[in-house]
Motif scaffolding. Structure first.
Motif, PDB file in Angstrom:
ATOM      1  N   ARG A 347       0.818  -1.225   0.000  1.00  0.00           N
ATOM      2  CA  ARG A 347       0.000   0.000   0.000  1.00  0.00           C
ATOM      3  C   ARG A 347       0.843   1.263   0.000  1.00  0.00           C
ATOM      4  N   THR A 348       1.885   1.286   0.831  1.00  0.00           N
ATOM      5  CA  THR A 348       2.770   2.463   0.854  1.00  0.00           C
ATOM      6  C   THR A 348       4.191   2.121   0.434  1.00  0.00           C
ATOM      7  N   GLY A 349       4.491   0.834   0.294  1.00  0.00           N
ATOM      8  CA  GLY A 349       5.833   0.431  -0.110  1.00  0.00           C
ATOM      9  C   GLY A 349       6.120  -1.020   0.200  1.00  0.00           C
ATOM     10  N   PHE A 350       7.419  -1.360   0.273  1.00  0.00           N
ATOM     11  CA  PHE A 350       7.852  -2.738   0.534  1.00  0.00           C
ATOM     12  C   PHE A 350       9.095  -2.720   1.412  1.00  0.00           C
ATOM     13  N   LEU A 351       9.294  -3.823   2.139  1.00  0.00           N
ATOM     14  CA  LEU A 351      10.436  -3.984   3.039  1.00  0.00           C
ATOM     15  C   LEU A 351      11.313  -5.134   2.582  1.00  0.00           C
ATOM     16  N   CYS A 352      12.586  -5.110   3.013  1.00  0.00           N
ATOM     17  CA  CYS A 352      13.500  -6.212   2.731  1.00  0.00           C
ATOM     18  C   CYS A 352      14.539  -6.295   3.842  1.00  0.00           C
ATOM     19  N   LYS A 353      15.322  -7.351   3.845  1.00  0.00           N
ATOM     20  CA  LYS A 353      16.372  -7.525   4.848  1.00  0.00           C
ATOM     21  C   LYS A 353      17.471  -6.488   4.644  1.00  0.00           C
ATOM     22  N   PRO A 354      18.034  -5.980   5.728  1.00  0.00           N
ATOM     23  CA  PRO A 354      19.128  -5.007   5.586  1.00  0.00           C
ATOM     24  C   PRO A 354      20.445  -5.674   5.218  1.00  0.00           C
ATOM     25  N   GLY A 355      21.307  -4.941   4.533  1.00  0.00           N
ATOM     26  CA  GLY A 355      22.657  -5.412   4.247  1.00  0.00           C
ATOM     27  C   GLY A 355      22.756  -6.492   3.198  1.00  0.00           C
TER      28      GLY A 355
END
Length: 413
Positions: A347-355
């Motif tokens: 809806r507002t974006g997406f997330l992923c694992k850092p690094g």
């Protein structure tokens, strides 16, 4: 019925508090100071704002019940060290005199000044001695830990400042937990206020298509934006690695824009970024705008881009996220700090694992394949409406004013 009567009594009681406060800006972060000031004024709070040319704006001189005090003037870098020191000492002198003579009982510190250790200890004690009630907005609970520069002295002076405050505002529950657990702050002395949207920058009738053209982008290019100050913890190197993977794809037609001013002390990091761009990409694939971005140009980047990417290694909260939301720009970010609380996937974006550049590249591809991107013209307005509903300055001002009232009750003059 009894509950309604009690609520009415409480409202009458609160109205008797003629609240006067001073916002101590530390001469930085004009958007936050501006937004909070305008919202508090609308709630009937009389305000002094202590700042510099960087904080100044026309509205601060014409708004009733608001007084802007420019104690520092220009903060230009094109002067000698002696001139900078003289101006800074003059600023502290004015601030100290103001605290002793000013009418507002509440001093609300938005940011500390240049000499952090002095501000956290001696200056805080001075404020208490002259009878001030102190509120603090802790945008970062322990910034030195985030920047891998933590020390006993840093933690000790932070604890002194936190303990000398009557009330502290933070932006997430996670930050409140850290404040209470690591610095022994009482839970009742902390209020969580969601980071509000940014309303201090011009938003004209420039369209996304026009913004793309002015940035030198083609309509068919998928524009990826990194925006903000250049600092090591922001993980730009991972974004470049991810962009390299995206560029190798035959399906993509990507351009990357990195726009922002380098933070002092990050020169070596910036050099590494520039070397990577020159070494690994053809000319024009990556647009580097390593400079201060004037207020009137910000909308070009936030309207011309198709997505903002925040590849941070660590963060408490990011004002850039809400700046993007205020222009209806979706965000792809690493799952650090409070991003999971603030980004609604799909809806507002997406997330992923850092690094992990491969994961970041995958998240960006997922975004460009999603309905969020395919219907971006419509979804921009929906994202702005979502941000206004969930991150309004009105809500922040209401919580802040309520805290002021409680502080005054505990410390009646």
């Amino acid at each position: 019925m009894a509950k309604e009567v009690e609520v009415q009594k409480q409202a009458i009681s609160d109205s008797r508090w003629g609240i006067e406060a001073a916002l101590l800006t530390g001469c930085q972060d004009r958007p936050y100071a501006f937004g909070l000031a305008m919202a508090l004024i609308s709630k009937g709070v009389d305000l002094d704002i202590v700042g510099s040319d960087e904080i100044d704006s026309p509205e601060l001189h014409i708004t009733p019940n608001l007084r802007f005090l420019n104690f520092r003037g220009s903060q230009t870098k094109k002067v000698s060290f002696a001139q900078k020191l003289s101006k800074l000492l003059g600023y502290y002198s004015k601030l100290i005199r103001y605290a002793a003579r000013s009418k507002p009982e509440i001093l609300h510190i938005l940011w500390n000044n240049k000499f952090e250790l002095f501000d956290r200890t001696i200056l805080m004690l001075y404020y208490k001695i002259v009878g001030k009630t102190i509120a603090l907005t802790a945008h970062n609970v322990n910034q030195a830990r985030r920047d891998s520069k933590d020390s006993w002295l840093n933690r000790t002076t932070l604890k002194i400042q936190y303990q000398l405050c009557e009330h502290i505002f933070v932006h997430t529950q996670k930050m409140k937990d850290e404040l209470c657990q690591d610095f022994d702050v009482a839970e009742k002395a902390v209020t969580v206020i969601r980071h509000p949207i940014n309303n201090a920058f011009p938003d004209t009738d420039v369209t996304p298509a026009e913004a793309k053209q002015r940035l030198g982008l083609r309509d068919d290019e998928k524009a990826i934006l990194f925006f903000g100050r250049i600092r090591p913890y922001k993980g730009i190197e991972y974004l470049l690695d991810a962009f390299r993977l995206l560029s190798a794809s035959e399906q993509g037609n990507y351009r990357l824009i990195v726009a922002g001013e380098p933070k002092k002390g990050s020169e070596e990091y910036l050099h590494e970024i520039q070397q990577s761009v020159q070494r690994d990409f053809t000319q024009g694939q990556v647009i580097l705008r390593i400079q201060f971005i004037p207020d009137e140009e910000m909308e070009l980047y936030l309207k011309g881009a198709d997505v903002l990417v925040l590849p941070y290694k660590e963060i408490f909260q990011s004002g850039v996220l809400f700046l993007a939301y205020s222009f209806g720009l979706p965000v792809v970010a690493t799952d650090v700090g409070s991003f999971r609380e603030e980004i609604v996937e799909g809806r507002t974006g997406f997330l992923c694992k850092p690094g992990e550049p491969a994961e970041l590249a995958k998240a960006i591809e997922t975004y460009f394949a999603s309905d969020l991107f395919k219907n971006l013209k419509v979804r921009r307005r929906e994202l702005q409406d979502y941000a206004n509903a969930n991150h309004s300055w009105d809500a922040v001002a209401e919580l802040t004013r309520n805290a002021y009232v409680k502080m005054l009750r505990r410390n009646p003059s």
